[in-house]
Design an enzyme around this catalytic site. Structure first.
Site, PDB file in Angstrom:
ATOM      1  N   ASP A  64       0.690  19.081  29.149  1.00 16.11           N
ATOM      2  CA  ASP A  64      -0.430  19.681  29.863  1.00 16.11           C
ATOM      3  C   ASP A  64      -1.523  18.652  30.129  1.00 16.11           C
ATOM      4  O   ASP A  64      -1.633  17.640  29.453  1.00 16.11           O
ATOM      5  CB  ASP A  64      -0.998  20.878  29.103  1.00 16.11           C
ATOM      6  CG  ASP A  64      -1.398  20.539  27.666  1.00 16.11           C
ATOM      7  OD1 ASP A  64      -0.733  19.688  27.046  1.00 16.11           O
ATOM      8  OD2 ASP A  64      -2.379  21.110  27.162  1.00 16.11           O
ATOM      9  N   GLU A 120      -0.969  21.954  24.756  1.00 16.03           N
ATOM     10  CA  GLU A 120      -1.469  21.404  23.490  1.00 16.03           C
ATOM     11  C   GLU A 120      -2.988  21.402  23.452  1.00 16.03           C
ATOM     12  O   GLU A 120      -3.589  21.521  22.378  1.00 16.03           O
ATOM     13  CB  GLU A 120      -0.941  19.974  23.292  1.00 16.03           C
ATOM     14  CG  GLU A 120      -1.296  19.339  21.953  1.00 16.03           C
ATOM     15  CD  GLU A 120      -2.681  18.704  21.910  1.00 16.03           C
ATOM     16  OE1 GLU A 120      -3.283  18.647  20.830  1.00 16.03           O
ATOM     17  OE2 GLU A 120      -3.164  18.268  22.974  1.00 16.03           O
ATOM     18  N   GLU A 121      -3.621  21.276  24.617  1.00 14.47           N
ATOM     19  CA  GLU A 121      -5.060  21.057  24.676  1.00 14.47           C
ATOM     20  C   GLU A 121      -5.902  22.310  24.437  1.00 14.47           C
ATOM     21  O   GLU A 121      -7.095  22.212  24.171  1.00 14.47           O
ATOM     22  CB  GLU A 121      -5.448  20.465  26.043  1.00 14.47           C
ATOM     23  CG  GLU A 121      -4.907  19.070  26.298  1.00 14.47           C
ATOM     24  CD  GLU A 121      -5.625  17.991  25.519  1.00 14.47           C
ATOM     25  OE1 GLU A 121      -6.555  18.325  24.740  1.00 14.47           O
ATOM     26  OE2 GLU A 121      -5.269  16.811  25.663  1.00 14.47           O
TER      27      GLU A 121
END
Length: 396
Positions: free
Chosen positions: A81, A139-140
């Site tokens: 991402d 993930e962010e």
């Protein structure tokens, strides 16, 4: 497989890896909105002859290289991402999506793992076990894609997991590692402070949320210096302060947001408790009311010793790795932690800093870039770690 062959294969596929990295860099997608990226990854893995699952945990992709189900299985993970940041670089592969860019290296992580998948799939006769390639979305942004993919079975039959992160904190040629606790718990909070607006010349007739919010921000720093243990690392940053629109008007509401980062639950609970006390104190002294949205972040990444030793050994065997450096824990967040709660493994760092190529800006900056030569170390170390682990297991 001998290290000379690993390095030869890595160099052979270097141009293709760079092509992949630049493709993903040009077409970034935000967390939980990834569509084209996972489709591209899945098609690439299918062309390698792998068993591929799409939509894992929502938007994740898993490729499986199974040589013998009775043998040990290694998982390798990369995230894909991007971030809501405008790409400020003047390069041919600059992001084509306004306000979105790969400012943390996830494009590189994906290119590295696809290259590793290609090399292993084309040389599967050398494997003494199985490999699972976990391409993770989101993930962010909490709750992150890892926990969703795990719930959807991405770690099924997996014995160990490895992950790596490129970093502009280390020069090309350096690999970093950490034993035990490697990252912190990145909590976020948003607070709406409600007052009663009025004319700026008559503040006594209003309940000023701006003044209350300023006081609150100052009190939070008191918590860090006087309520948390001096030897216990804590970071508290106010990153949002929004309210008002005209010089002579006291607004009705101010929004304050930020992050609190700690290494353990005890310190985390102290900060949460004291933050709430500050807010309640403002209610008493200023008359405001508030809405608090507190979001606990990922748990810490805790690397296991044997697997960290294994990566350390692999890195020292790669000729293009000039330095292997033990790093201090830091308070960044990383949802690789969820995988390590289920299976042993380690998360390590590959240096990609090179000021000569303007590849020395920090992560999450609009000019973030990497020296792509560093990716050869990322691939070689990951490949050697896989072979070393499977060789070790075959003798036990």
């Amino acid at each position: 497989m001998e290290i000379a062959m690993i390095e030869h294969l890595t160099e052979t596929h270097y141009n293709e890896m760079v092509r992949l990295r630049r493709h993903f860099h040009m077409y970034p997608e935000l967390s939980f909105h990834e569509v084209q990226t996972p489709a591209y990854i899945a098609e690439y893995l299918r062309e390698l002859g792998l068993d591929v699952q799409e939509g894992v945990g929502g938007r994740g992709v898993v490729g499986r290289l199974i040589t013998d189900p009775s043998l040990p299985t290694v998982a390798l993970r990369a995230d894909f991402d991007a971030l809501p940041i405008q790409d400020q670089k003047d390069v041919p592969y600059r992001s084509t999506v306004p306000g979105v860019m790969h400012a943390c290296g996830h494009d590189a992580h994906t290119a590295v793992l696809l290259t590793v998948a290609r090399i292993l799939s084309e040389n599967r006769e050398h494997l003494k076990g199985n490999v699972v390639f976990i391409h993770q979305h989101a993930e962010e942004v909490d709750p992150g894609g890892a926990i969703q993919m795990i719930a959807d079975g991405c770690l099924e039959d997996v014995d160990v997991i490895f992950g790596q992160h490129v970093t502009s904190s280390l020069d090309v040629g350096t690999v970093g590692y950490k034993y035990g606790t490697a990252t912190g718990m990145p909590d976020d909070f948003t607070i709406k402070i409600h007052g009663r607006g009025g004319h700026a010349s008559k503040p006594h007739a209003a309940i000023d949320p701006v003044a209350a919010a300023i006081s609150f921000c100052n009190q939070l720093q008191y918590i860090v210096t006087r309520k948390s243990k001096p030897m216990e690392p804590v970071v508290l940053s106010i990153t949002m302060f929004n309210g008002g629109h005209q010089h002579n008007i006291i607004p009705d509401e101010v929004e304050v947001g930020g992050t609190i980062r700690t290494f353990n639950a005890e310190a985390q609970n102290v900060m949460i408790t004291e933050l709430k006390k500050c807010l309640e104190g403002l209610v008493t002294t200023t008359g405001i009311s508030y809405d608090l949205d507190y979001m606990k972040g990922y748990p810490p990444v805790v690397n296991t010793t044997d697997e960290t030793d294994l990566v350390l050994t692999a890195a020292k065997q790669v000729s293009t790795v000039k330095e292997v450096q033990e790093l201090e824990p830091d308070l960044g967040g990383e949802d690789f932690s969820y995988y390590l709660q289920r299976v042993p493994g380690t998360f390590y760092y590959t240096g990609t800093r090179n000021p000569n190529f303007k590849a020395d800006y920090p992560h999450h900056h609009g000019k973030f870039d990497i020296d792509e030569k560093g990716l050869t170390n990322a691939v070689s170390v990951m490949l050697k770690s896989v072979f070393n682990y499977l060789e070790k297991e075959s003798y036990e």
